[in-house]
Design a protein around this motif. Structure first.
Motif, PDB file in Angstrom:
ATOM      1  N   LYS A   1      -8.338  59.536 -10.203  1.00 54.78           N
ATOM      2  CA  LYS A   1      -7.844  58.293  -9.606  1.00 54.78           C
ATOM      3  C   LYS A   1      -7.460  57.320 -10.718  1.00 54.78           C
ATOM      4  O   LYS A   1      -7.973  57.412 -11.836  1.00 54.78           O
ATOM      5  CB  LYS A   1      -8.913  57.657  -8.714  1.00 54.78           C
ATOM      6  CG  LYS A   1      -9.412  58.572  -7.595  1.00 54.78           C
ATOM      7  CD  LYS A   1      -8.343  58.813  -6.564  1.00 54.78           C
ATOM      8  CE  LYS A   1      -8.841  59.734  -5.465  1.00 54.78           C
ATOM      9  NZ  LYS A   1      -7.763  60.207  -4.595  1.00 54.78           N
ATOM     10  N   VAL A   2      -6.572  56.404 -10.374  1.00 61.02           N
ATOM     11  CA  VAL A   2      -6.103  55.426 -11.364  1.00 61.02           C
ATOM     12  C   VAL A   2      -6.469  54.014 -10.909  1.00 61.02           C
ATOM     13  O   VAL A   2      -6.264  53.644  -9.751  1.00 61.02           O
ATOM     14  CB  VAL A   2      -4.570  55.558 -11.556  1.00 61.02           C
ATOM     15  CG1 VAL A   2      -4.019  54.382 -12.360  1.00 61.02           C
ATOM     16  CG2 VAL A   2      -4.249  56.875 -12.249  1.00 61.02           C
ATOM     17  N   VAL A   3      -7.033  53.267 -11.839  1.00 58.29           N
ATOM     18  CA  VAL A   3      -7.349  51.849 -11.605  1.00 58.29           C
ATOM     19  C   VAL A   3      -6.375  51.023 -12.443  1.00 58.29           C
ATOM     20  O   VAL A   3      -6.252  51.251 -13.646  1.00 58.29           O
ATOM     21  CB  VAL A   3      -8.792  51.508 -12.061  1.00 58.29           C
ATOM     22  CG1 VAL A   3      -9.106  50.038 -11.808  1.00 58.29           C
ATOM     23  CG2 VAL A   3      -9.803  52.408 -11.369  1.00 58.29           C
ATOM     24  N   ALA A   4      -5.689  50.087 -11.820  1.00 54.02           N
ATOM     25  CA  ALA A   4      -4.835  49.158 -12.585  1.00 54.02           C
ATOM     26  C   ALA A   4      -5.590  47.839 -12.706  1.00 54.02           C
ATOM     27  O   ALA A   4      -6.052  47.291 -11.705  1.00 54.02           O
ATOM     28  CB  ALA A   4      -3.514  48.947 -11.878  1.00 54.02           C
TER      29      ALA A   4
ATOM     30  N   ALA B   1       0.567  52.076 -15.144  1.00 61.08           N
ATOM     31  CA  ALA B   1      -0.354  52.793 -14.254  1.00 61.08           C
ATOM     32  C   ALA B   1       0.441  53.755 -13.366  1.00 61.08           C
ATOM     33  O   ALA B   1       0.030  54.891 -13.127  1.00 61.08           O
ATOM     34  CB  ALA B   1      -1.138  51.800 -13.404  1.00 61.08           C
ATOM     35  N   GLU B   2       1.581  53.279 -12.914  1.00 60.32           N
ATOM     36  CA  GLU B   2       2.421  54.114 -12.038  1.00 60.32           C
ATOM     37  C   GLU B   2       2.877  55.386 -12.769  1.00 60.32           C
ATOM     38  O   GLU B   2       2.835  56.480 -12.220  1.00 60.32           O
ATOM     39  CB  GLU B   2       3.633  53.290 -11.592  1.00 60.32           C
ATOM     40  CG  GLU B   2       4.458  53.974 -10.526  1.00 60.32           C
ATOM     41  CD  GLU B   2       5.498  53.031  -9.928  1.00 60.32           C
ATOM     42  OE1 GLU B   2       5.514  51.832 -10.262  1.00 60.32           O
ATOM     43  OE2 GLU B   2       6.296  53.517  -9.113  1.00 60.32           O
ATOM     44  N   ILE B   3       3.271  55.216 -14.032  1.00 58.99           N
ATOM     45  CA  ILE B   3       3.714  56.390 -14.808  1.00 58.99           C
ATOM     46  C   ILE B   3       2.540  57.359 -14.995  1.00 58.99           C
ATOM     47  O   ILE B   3       2.666  58.565 -14.788  1.00 58.99           O
ATOM     48  CB  ILE B   3       4.276  55.956 -16.189  1.00 58.99           C
ATOM     49  CG1 ILE B   3       5.516  55.091 -15.990  1.00 58.99           C
ATOM     50  CG2 ILE B   3       4.605  57.170 -17.049  1.00 58.99           C
ATOM     51  CD1 ILE B   3       5.995  54.393 -17.265  1.00 58.99           C
ATOM     52  N   LEU B   4       1.382  56.827 -15.361  1.00 58.91           N
ATOM     53  CA  LEU B   4       0.220  57.708 -15.574  1.00 58.91           C
ATOM     54  C   LEU B   4      -0.155  58.407 -14.266  1.00 58.91           C
ATOM     55  O   LEU B   4      -0.401  59.613 -14.243  1.00 58.91           O
ATOM     56  CB  LEU B   4      -0.982  56.916 -16.098  1.00 58.91           C
ATOM     57  CG  LEU B   4      -0.930  56.437 -17.543  1.00 58.91           C
ATOM     58  CD1 LEU B   4      -2.282  55.874 -17.951  1.00 58.91           C
ATOM     59  CD2 LEU B   4      -0.550  57.548 -18.500  1.00 58.91           C
TER      60      LEU B   4
ATOM     61  N   GLY C   1       2.286  53.204  -5.254  1.00 53.45           N
ATOM     62  CA  GLY C   1       1.766  54.440  -5.848  1.00 53.45           C
ATOM     63  C   GLY C   1       1.303  54.249  -7.275  1.00 53.45           C
ATOM     64  O   GLY C   1       1.114  55.216  -8.006  1.00 53.45           O
ATOM     65  N   ALA C   2       1.133  52.993  -7.712  1.00 56.05           N
ATOM     66  CA  ALA C   2       0.737  52.755  -9.097  1.00 56.05           C
ATOM     67  C   ALA C   2      -0.766  52.849  -9.293  1.00 56.05           C
ATOM     68  O   ALA C   2      -1.232  53.108 -10.395  1.00 56.05           O
ATOM     69  CB  ALA C   2       1.219  51.380  -9.549  1.00 56.05           C
ATOM     70  N   ALA C   3      -1.526  52.590  -8.241  1.00 56.85           N
ATOM     71  CA  ALA C   3      -2.985  52.540  -8.412  1.00 56.85           C
ATOM     72  C   ALA C   3      -3.692  52.956  -7.134  1.00 56.85           C
ATOM     73  O   ALA C   3      -3.192  52.722  -6.030  1.00 56.85           O
ATOM     74  CB  ALA C   3      -3.407  51.124  -8.789  1.00 56.85           C
ATOM     75  N   ASP C   4      -4.864  53.574  -7.323  1.00 60.50           N
ATOM     76  CA  ASP C   4      -5.740  53.837  -6.174  1.00 60.50           C
ATOM     77  C   ASP C   4      -6.685  52.666  -5.991  1.00 60.50           C
ATOM     78  O   ASP C   4      -7.155  52.405  -4.891  1.00 60.50           O
ATOM     79  CB  ASP C   4      -6.570  55.103  -6.440  1.00 60.50           C
ATOM     80  CG  ASP C   4      -5.679  56.310  -6.684  1.00 60.50           C
ATOM     81  OD1 ASP C   4      -5.137  56.828  -5.708  1.00 60.50           O
ATOM     82  OD2 ASP C   4      -5.514  56.705  -7.863  1.00 60.50           O
TER      83      ASP C   4
ATOM     84  N   MET D   1      -1.890  42.921  -5.092  1.00 62.67           N
ATOM     85  CA  MET D   1      -2.826  44.049  -5.261  1.00 62.67           C
ATOM     86  C   MET D   1      -2.425  45.199  -4.328  1.00 62.67           C
ATOM     87  O   MET D   1      -2.313  46.354  -4.740  1.00 62.67           O
ATOM     88  CB  MET D   1      -4.254  43.604  -4.942  1.00 62.67           C
ATOM     89  CG  MET D   1      -4.773  42.502  -5.859  1.00 62.67           C
ATOM     90  SD  MET D   1      -6.317  41.793  -5.211  1.00 62.67           S
ATOM     91  CE  MET D   1      -6.369  40.222  -6.060  1.00 62.67           C
ATOM     92  N   ALA D   2      -2.178  44.855  -3.071  1.00 66.23           N
ATOM     93  CA  ALA D   2      -1.809  45.889  -2.095  1.00 66.23           C
ATOM     94  C   ALA D   2      -0.470  46.515  -2.468  1.00 66.23           C
ATOM     95  O   ALA D   2      -0.260  47.721  -2.303  1.00 66.23           O
ATOM     96  CB  ALA D   2      -1.749  45.282  -0.696  1.00 66.23           C
TER      97      ALA D   2
END
Ligand SMILES: Cc1cc2nc3c(=O)[nH]c(=O)nc-3n(C[C@H](O)[C@H](O)[C@H](O)COP(=O)(O)O)c2cc1C
Length: 447
Positions: free
Chosen positions: A339-342, A328-331, A359-362, A352-353
């Motif tokens: 936005k990115v969901v992991a 997710a971080e790379i994407l 910076g891996a997920a919003d 989670m936080a």
């Protein structure tokens, strides 16, 4: 002196000295505060009330008839009760389980279906589901899917797929030899996705998610091992992504609402030799961003490897939870707007936080934790819990998957949810499953 870390719970007598910066970090990055933040999507302009997403889980609570395909796919009271329950859980975004776009191409019996060839598209029932899921302010998204070659031979002996590459059997389930889709067949599929989105929009859904993960039809198009086409839907990555881009355009055309959310669940990699790799999924993610996709939910694997629940991920070097965080971080680092969901394996509010902070997920996607505890997100946000309930299962992804499916049925039926953190309940469940589906269970236990 050990450096202070804002997430570590230090024993009372071993508190490291806090610098001004670390004190600031604590107040800035309190896990709950971070997860409570709203997220606004770039293209629709819609806002999720917090950073949590209930990930798609096939509910299998719709009507099903073996002999009459017209008696299939209708949302039931149980389905409405399930979404009423999740709505109480204060989840920012609720994604439904996979809704099929063709009545005889299903992921499983009991799938919900929106098919223009059925006598009814169940608009009234879908309106009830939307009302239930949105009753406490969550955004509700319908996941749309077609299984492609991944459909049991008992449901469909003649699957349709990009090419005639057969799905190997798994857990005792057999699959038919797929027939390559014609170009007209592809157009029909694109139109069906668009039509289903149109129905959901009319029913009050806030958006849709295309299932481009776990080896189903749209993901089969992306992967060279399952897509051997030589026309404009095969070959280069852009060609392989063409059906997805056409589907997004067709949905926009059908729905005619700029505030309707379009999202995609995407495999970051297929975990298979010659399967989709991270470099390719970065390219696909960029194409999706250009197409105006509000969020990309990052997942991985396929039915074949049963990996969507596995803990054994090559990129999760030091991990404990959040299987796809590194992907997710790379994407995310390659995207400007979407936005990115992991999703996958999250257990603690700290983990989670941490994924958000690095910076891996919003947004954090949760599936199985929300079948064991539908109100988990609410409890985390109230500061009453900081981790999901554990379970006493042997390390078997398939069993944990089946257990969650059973909990979904219990919630839908208004029954107590079985506590799989209790070894007795686990043993009883395994014994019951061994009687009902012996092949699948022995494979799951010994795989
Ligand atoms: C019972 C069950 C049904 C699922 N059905 C779907 C589905 O319909 N669509 C999908 O994209 N993923 C599906 N998944 C995968 C989850 O969305 C999620 O990616 C996976 O369980 C990992 O997240 P978790 O560790 O929080 O459970 C399902 C998972 C479970 C347990």
């Amino acid at each position: 002196m050990q450096p202070f870390h804002p997430f570590v719970q230090y024993p009372f007598d071993q508190q490291p000295e806090q610098t001004t910066t670390s004190r600031y970090m604590v107040s800035m990055f309190n896990p709950v505060e971070l997860l409570r933040q709203p997220v606004t999507f770039p293209f629709s302009g819609r806002t999720a009330k917090n950073r949590f997403l209930k990930s798609a889980m096939s509910e299998r609570l719709a009507t099903f008839s073996n002999f009459d395909p017209c008696g299939r796919g209708q949302p039931t009271e149980e389905l409405v009760r399930l979404y009423e329950t999740w709505a109480k859980g204060d989840i920012g975004i609720i994604v439904t389980g996979n809704i099929q776009i063709k009545k005889d191409h299903l992921e499983a019996t009991g799938n919900t279906i929106i098919d223009k060839d059925l006598p009814s598209v169940y608009l009234r029932e879908w309106t009830e589901v939307a009302r239930a899921a949105k009753s406490q302010g969550s955004l509700v998204i319908g996941q749309l899917s077609h299984p492609g070659r991944q459909v049991s031979i008992n449901i469909q002996p003649y699957p349709e797929a990009p090419s005639d590459v057969e799905q190997p059997s798994i857990g005792g389930v057999l699959f038919g030899q797929p027939m390559p889709l014609t170009k007209d067949g592809i157009k029909d599929i694109v139109n069906r996705f668009a039509y289903a989105a149109f129905v959901l929009h009319r029913a009050g859904f806030d958006g849709v998610q295309l299932h481009v993960a776990h080896g189903y039809l749209l993901s089969q198009f992306l992967t060279t091992t399952t897509n051997m086409r030589t026309d404009e839907y095969g070959g280069s990555l852009v060609n392989r992504a063409q059906i997805i881009l056409e589907t997004i355009a067709a949905i926009r055309q059908a729905v005619q609402s700029p505030s309707f959310i379009i999202s995609v669940k995407l495999n970051a990699q297929d975990s298979a030799p010659q399967g989709l790799c991270i470099e390719e999924s970065i390219m696909v993610a960029k194409l999706l961003e250009i197409a105006g996709v509000d969020f990309i939910e990052v997942s991985g694997g396929a039915y074949e490897q049963n990996i969507r629940s596995s803990r054994d991920k090559p990129y999760t070097v030091e991990t404990r939870e959040g299987y796809f965080v590194e992907y997710a971080e790379i994407l995310r680092s390659n995207l400007d707007l979407s936005k990115v969901v992991a999703t996958g394996g999250f257990q603690t509010s700290q983990g989670m936080a941490d994924a958000v902070l690095r910076g891996a997920a919003d947004i954090i996607g949760l599936a199985r934790p929300l079948t064991a505890e539908p109100l988990l997100v609410r409890d985390i946000l109230r500061g009453e819990k900081n981790r999901a309930k554990g379970d006493k299962f042997p390390e078997s992804p398939m069993l944990r998957f089946v257990a969650s499916a059973a909990q979904i049925a219990e919630i839908g039926n208004g029954q107590d949810i079985t506590d799989f953190d209790n070894a007795f309940h686990v043993a009883r469940f395994i014994a019951k499953m061994q009687k009902e589906i012996p092949a699948a269970i022995s494979e799951a236990l010994f795989s």
